[in-house]
Design a protein around this motif. Structure first.
Motif, PDB file in Angstrom:
ATOM      1  N   ARG A 162       0.799  -1.224   0.000  1.00 34.33           N
ATOM      2  CA  ARG A 162       0.000   0.000   0.000  1.00 34.33           C
ATOM      3  C   ARG A 162       0.832   1.274   0.000  1.00 34.33           C
ATOM      4  NH1 ARG A 162      -3.587  -3.078   3.257  1.00 34.33           N
ATOM      5  NH2 ARG A 162      -2.828  -2.199   5.222  1.00 34.33           N
ATOM      6  N   GLY A 163       1.979   1.301   0.643  1.00 34.39           N
ATOM      7  CA  GLY A 163       2.772   2.518   0.597  1.00 34.39           C
ATOM      8  C   GLY A 163       3.285   2.961   1.951  1.00 34.39           C
ATOM      9  N   GLY A 164       3.953   4.132   1.931  1.00 32.94           N
ATOM     10  CA  GLY A 164       4.671   4.606   3.098  1.00 32.94           C
ATOM     11  C   GLY A 164       3.796   4.951   4.283  1.00 32.94           C
ATOM     12  N   ASP A 165       2.643   5.594   4.047  1.00 33.86           N
ATOM     13  CA  ASP A 165       1.767   5.965   5.163  1.00 33.86           C
ATOM     14  C   ASP A 165       1.268   4.724   5.895  1.00 33.86           C
ATOM     15  OD1 ASP A 165       2.087   8.641   4.639  1.00 33.86           O
ATOM     16  OD2 ASP A 165       0.259   8.812   3.430  1.00 33.86           O
ATOM     17  N   ALA A 166       0.862   3.721   5.130  1.00 26.78           N
ATOM     18  CA  ALA A 166       0.405   2.472   5.744  1.00 26.78           C
ATOM     19  C   ALA A 166       1.540   1.802   6.507  1.00 26.78           C
ATOM     20  CB  ALA A 166      -0.141   1.525   4.675  1.00 26.78           C
ATOM     21  N   ALA A 245       8.559   5.478  13.493  1.00 29.67           N
ATOM     22  CA  ALA A 245       7.406   5.623  12.602  1.00 29.67           C
ATOM     23  C   ALA A 245       6.963   7.071  12.447  1.00 29.67           C
ATOM     24  CB  ALA A 245       6.241   4.790  13.139  1.00 29.67           C
ATOM     25  N   ARG A 246       7.579   7.999  13.158  1.00 26.25           N
ATOM     26  CA  ARG A 246       7.109   9.385  13.175  1.00 26.25           C
ATOM     27  C   ARG A 246       7.517  10.182  11.940  1.00 26.25           C
ATOM     28  NH1 ARG A 246       5.254  11.211  18.033  1.00 26.25           N
ATOM     29  NH2 ARG A 246       5.918  13.338  17.583  1.00 26.25           N
ATOM     30  N   GLY A 247       8.442   9.665  11.156  1.00 30.99           N
ATOM     31  CA  GLY A 247       8.829  10.382   9.950  1.00 30.99           C
ATOM     32  C   GLY A 247      10.065   9.767   9.335  1.00 30.99           C
ATOM     33  N   SER A 248      10.363  10.183   8.106  1.00 30.95           N
ATOM     34  CA  SER A 248      11.474   9.579   7.382  1.00 30.95           C
ATOM     35  C   SER A 248      12.808   9.799   8.085  1.00 30.95           C
ATOM     36  CB  SER A 248      11.531  10.137   5.958  1.00 30.95           C
ATOM     37  OG  SER A 248      11.677  11.552   5.981  1.00 30.95           O
ATOM     38  N   VAL A 303      12.183  -3.967  10.312  1.00 30.62           N
ATOM     39  CA  VAL A 303      13.102  -3.620   9.229  1.00 30.62           C
ATOM     40  C   VAL A 303      12.348  -3.365   7.925  1.00 30.62           C
ATOM     41  CG1 VAL A 303      14.956  -4.513   7.769  1.00 30.62           C
ATOM     42  CG2 VAL A 303      15.091  -4.772  10.254  1.00 30.62           C
ATOM     43  N   LEU A 304      11.430  -4.262   7.564  1.00 39.48           N
ATOM     44  CA  LEU A 304      10.719  -4.102   6.295  1.00 39.48           C
ATOM     45  C   LEU A 304       9.830  -2.859   6.294  1.00 39.48           C
ATOM     46  CD1 LEU A 304       9.707  -7.776   5.421  1.00 39.48           C
ATOM     47  CD2 LEU A 304      11.559  -6.408   4.454  1.00 39.48           C
ATOM     48  N   LEU A 305       9.152  -2.607   7.398  1.00 39.39           N
ATOM     49  CA  LEU A 305       8.274  -1.436   7.461  1.00 39.39           C
ATOM     50  C   LEU A 305       9.075  -0.139   7.492  1.00 39.39           C
ATOM     51  CD1 LEU A 305       5.607  -2.764   9.984  1.00 39.39           C
ATOM     52  CD2 LEU A 305       5.293  -2.377   7.531  1.00 39.39           C
ATOM     53  N   ALA A 306      10.199  -0.144   8.198  1.00 45.12           N
ATOM     54  CA  ALA A 306      11.038   1.060   8.233  1.00 45.12           C
ATOM     55  C   ALA A 306      11.593   1.368   6.850  1.00 45.12           C
ATOM     56  CB  ALA A 306      12.169   0.878   9.239  1.00 45.12           C
ATOM     57  N   ARG A 307      12.043   0.351   6.145  1.00 46.55           N
ATOM     58  CA  ARG A 307      12.563   0.565   4.794  1.00 46.55           C
ATOM     59  C   ARG A 307      11.465   1.038   3.849  1.00 46.55           C
ATOM     60  NH1 ARG A 307      15.846  -4.551   2.826  1.00 46.55           N
ATOM     61  NH2 ARG A 307      16.035  -3.168   1.014  1.00 46.55           N
ATOM     62  N   ARG A 308      10.272   0.466   3.996  1.00 49.51           N
ATOM     63  CA  ARG A 308       9.166   0.866   3.109  1.00 49.51           C
ATOM     64  C   ARG A 308       8.741   2.305   3.370  1.00 49.51           C
ATOM     65  NH1 ARG A 308       6.782   2.162  -0.529  1.00 49.51           N
ATOM     66  NH2 ARG A 308       4.945   1.242  -1.541  1.00 49.51           N
ATOM     67  N   SER A 309       8.640   2.673   4.629  1.00 49.45           N
ATOM     68  CA  SER A 309       8.221   4.039   4.947  1.00 49.45           C
ATOM     69  C   SER A 309       9.278   5.051   4.546  1.00 49.45           C
ATOM     70  CB  SER A 309       7.908   4.161   6.438  1.00 49.45           C
ATOM     71  OG  SER A 309       9.052   3.885   7.223  1.00 49.45           O
ATOM     72  N   SER A 310      10.543   4.681   4.682  1.00 54.34           N
ATOM     73  CA  SER A 310      11.628   5.583   4.305  1.00 54.34           C
ATOM     74  C   SER A 310      11.714   5.741   2.794  1.00 54.34           C
ATOM     75  CB  SER A 310      12.949   5.050   4.857  1.00 54.34           C
ATOM     76  OG  SER A 310      14.022   5.875   4.476  1.00 54.34           O
ATOM     77  N   ALA A 311      11.552   4.642   2.060  1.00 53.49           N
ATOM     78  CA  ALA A 311      11.652   4.693   0.603  1.00 53.49           C
ATOM     79  C   ALA A 311      10.520   5.487  -0.018  1.00 53.49           C
ATOM     80  CB  ALA A 311      11.662   3.274   0.038  1.00 53.49           C
ATOM     81  N   ALA A 312       9.359   5.489   0.651  1.00 53.03           N
ATOM     82  CA  ALA A 312       8.197   6.172   0.095  1.00 53.03           C
ATOM     83  C   ALA A 312       8.127   7.642   0.478  1.00 53.03           C
ATOM     84  CB  ALA A 312       6.920   5.473   0.563  1.00 53.03           C
ATOM     85  N   ALA A 313       9.036   8.078   1.354  1.00 53.80           N
ATOM     86  CA  ALA A 313       8.980   9.459   1.831  1.00 53.80           C
ATOM     87  C   ALA A 313       9.326  10.437   0.713  1.00 53.80           C
ATOM     88  CB  ALA A 313       9.943   9.645   3.001  1.00 53.80           C
ATOM     89  N   VAL A 314       8.672  11.566   0.730  1.00 55.77           N
ATOM     90  CA  VAL A 314       8.962  12.617  -0.242  1.00 55.77           C
ATOM     91  C   VAL A 314      10.279  13.279   0.126  1.00 55.77           C
ATOM     92  CG1 VAL A 314       8.160  14.800  -1.209  1.00 55.77           C
ATOM     93  CG2 VAL A 314       6.519  13.014  -0.598  1.00 55.77           C
ATOM     94  N   PRO A 315      11.203  13.468  -0.815  1.00 57.30           N
ATOM     95  CA  PRO A 315      12.483  14.100  -0.499  1.00 57.30           C
ATOM     96  C   PRO A 315      12.280  15.441   0.198  1.00 57.30           C
ATOM     97  CG  PRO A 315      12.523  13.210  -2.720  1.00 57.30           C
ATOM     98  CD  PRO A 315      11.107  13.078  -2.233  1.00 57.30           C
ATOM     99  N   GLY A 316      13.011  15.610   1.293  1.00 55.01           N
ATOM    100  CA  GLY A 316      12.923  16.853   2.042  1.00 55.01           C
ATOM    101  C   GLY A 316      11.791  16.889   3.030  1.00 55.01           C
ATOM    102  N   SER A 317      10.942  15.833   3.017  1.00 56.91           N
ATOM    103  CA  SER A 317       9.807  15.807   3.943  1.00 56.91           C
ATOM    104  C   SER A 317      10.183  15.073   5.201  1.00 56.91           C
ATOM    105  CB  SER A 317       8.610  15.100   3.288  1.00 56.91           C
ATOM    106  OG  SER A 317       7.591  14.862   4.230  1.00 56.91           O
ATOM    107  N   ASP A 318       9.556  15.447   6.286  1.00 61.00           N
ATOM    108  CA  ASP A 318       9.771  14.772   7.560  1.00 61.00           C
ATOM    109  C   ASP A 318       8.704  13.733   7.804  1.00 61.00           C
ATOM    110  OD1 ASP A 318       9.891  15.648  11.049  1.00 61.00           O
ATOM    111  OD2 ASP A 318      11.180  14.318   9.903  1.00 61.00           O
TER     112      ASP A 318
END
Length: 319
Positions: A162-166, A245-248, A303-318
């Motif tokens: 589903r993506g980074g937010d999920a 989980a609070r941000g990239s 590990v998998l969720l952290a990598r997924r949330s980080s990879a989906a983050a918008v550059p420069g976004s927290d």
């Protein structure tokens, strides 16, 4: 009924079905988890005729399926300790992967296949009164998990798609579950030493007393075991997952938490056994595999969720 109402009802039905399917998968994971404590490495009962060995050995006398009897006599029993390690590792992985719902369809098929020799070994064990349907239902449960792709419901398979937010929401949930389990572990471990081989049970070990005061049957749900150190580590690493989980920019903390769970899972698995201190003062030796499976599940999810949330983050976004 209006179209909007029908859509709301349909959405509720889908969510309810998803919760039931995901819950059934978690239940299957707990089934494997609760049956790890008595598989004691490195002998697995071969040295005293108990444990896993007694079921495997009984196949030579009672199995109704001749090919399985031959496999047991010619392959399993002559190499029993190797077979014991294979059994332990497979069942740790089944528990770990079903609990978090990762690669669930293939894992469910493996679980169904793995249940067949268990059925053939246990159902005719001459020292127990087993209900045959329980093992057939165990096979059927895993086939249903395969058919429903159960990891897409309350599991990593669905969240990662589903993506980074999920992924961030799921990471918060996983970390919170770890914290709760750690707090409960700290409570049950209050009577054992801070660190060492002694551990207290997080689960149930209730007994039924007969007329002479002995225990004739025990209701066992032996999930995991804790001393205060392991409980505090579980809480600490769970906190890292929640913060991560609070941000990239915080994702590295979640990765550290997941890696930490992986380290303690490996360490405790290598340790092989705990001294389980029961409420009646008796000490039983139990396998560390159930703790390894639980902490391994937290490690994989973290590990998998952290990598997924980080990879989906918008550059420069927290985040």
């Amino acid at each position: 009924m209006t179209t909007a109402m029908r859509q709301r009802v349909s959405g509720l039905d889908e969510r309810t079905s998803g919760w039931v399917i995901g819950g059934a998968r978690i239940l299957a994971g707990l089934l494997w988890l609760a049956n790890l404590h008595w598989k004691l490495p490195p002998a697995f009962g071969e040295d005293n005729g108990g444990g896993l060995f007694k079921y495997s050995e009984s196949v030579t006398r009672n199995s109704p399926f001749a090919p399985f009897t031959w496999v047991s006599e010619e392959l399993i029993l002559p190499n029993f300790r190797f077979f014991g390690w294979v059994t332990l590792v497979v069942e740790v992985l089944l528990a770990m992967l079903l609990l978090v719902g990762y690669r669930t369809r293939i894992v469910a098929l493996i679980g169904a296949a793995w249940s067949v020799p268990i059925l053939l070994s246990v159902i005719y064990y001459d020292g127990a009164d087993e209900w045959s349907w329980s093992y057939l239902m165990m096979i059927g449960l895993h086939l249903l998990l395969f058919a429903t792709d159960a990891g897409r419901h309350l599991g990593l398979d669905g969240v990662l798609a589903r993506g980074g937010d999920a992924a961030r929401r799921a990471l918060t949930i996983v970390g919170s579950v770890a914290i709760v389990i750690g707090v409960l572990g700290l409570f049950v471990a209050r009577s054992v030493s801070f660190a060492g081989s002694e551990a207290a049970l997080l689960g149930s070990d209730a007994g039924f007393a007969n007329s002479d005061g002995g225990i004739t049957r025990r209701w066992e749900l032996k999930f995991v075991f804790f001393n205060p150190l392991w409980a505090l580590l579980t809480i600490l690493l769970g906190v890292l997952l929640v913060i991560g989980a609070r941000g990239s920019r915080m994702a590295r903390l979640a990765l550290a938490g997941g890696a930490g769970f992986g380290v303690i899972a490996v360490v405790v698995f290598i340790t092989q056994t705990f001294d389980y201190l029961r409420n009646d003062g008796e000490v039983r030796v139990v396998s560390t595999a159930s703790n390894a499976a639980l902490w391994g599940a937290f490690a994989l999810a973290g590990v998998l969720l952290a990598r997924r949330s980080s990879a989906a983050a918008v550059p420069g976004s927290d985040g």
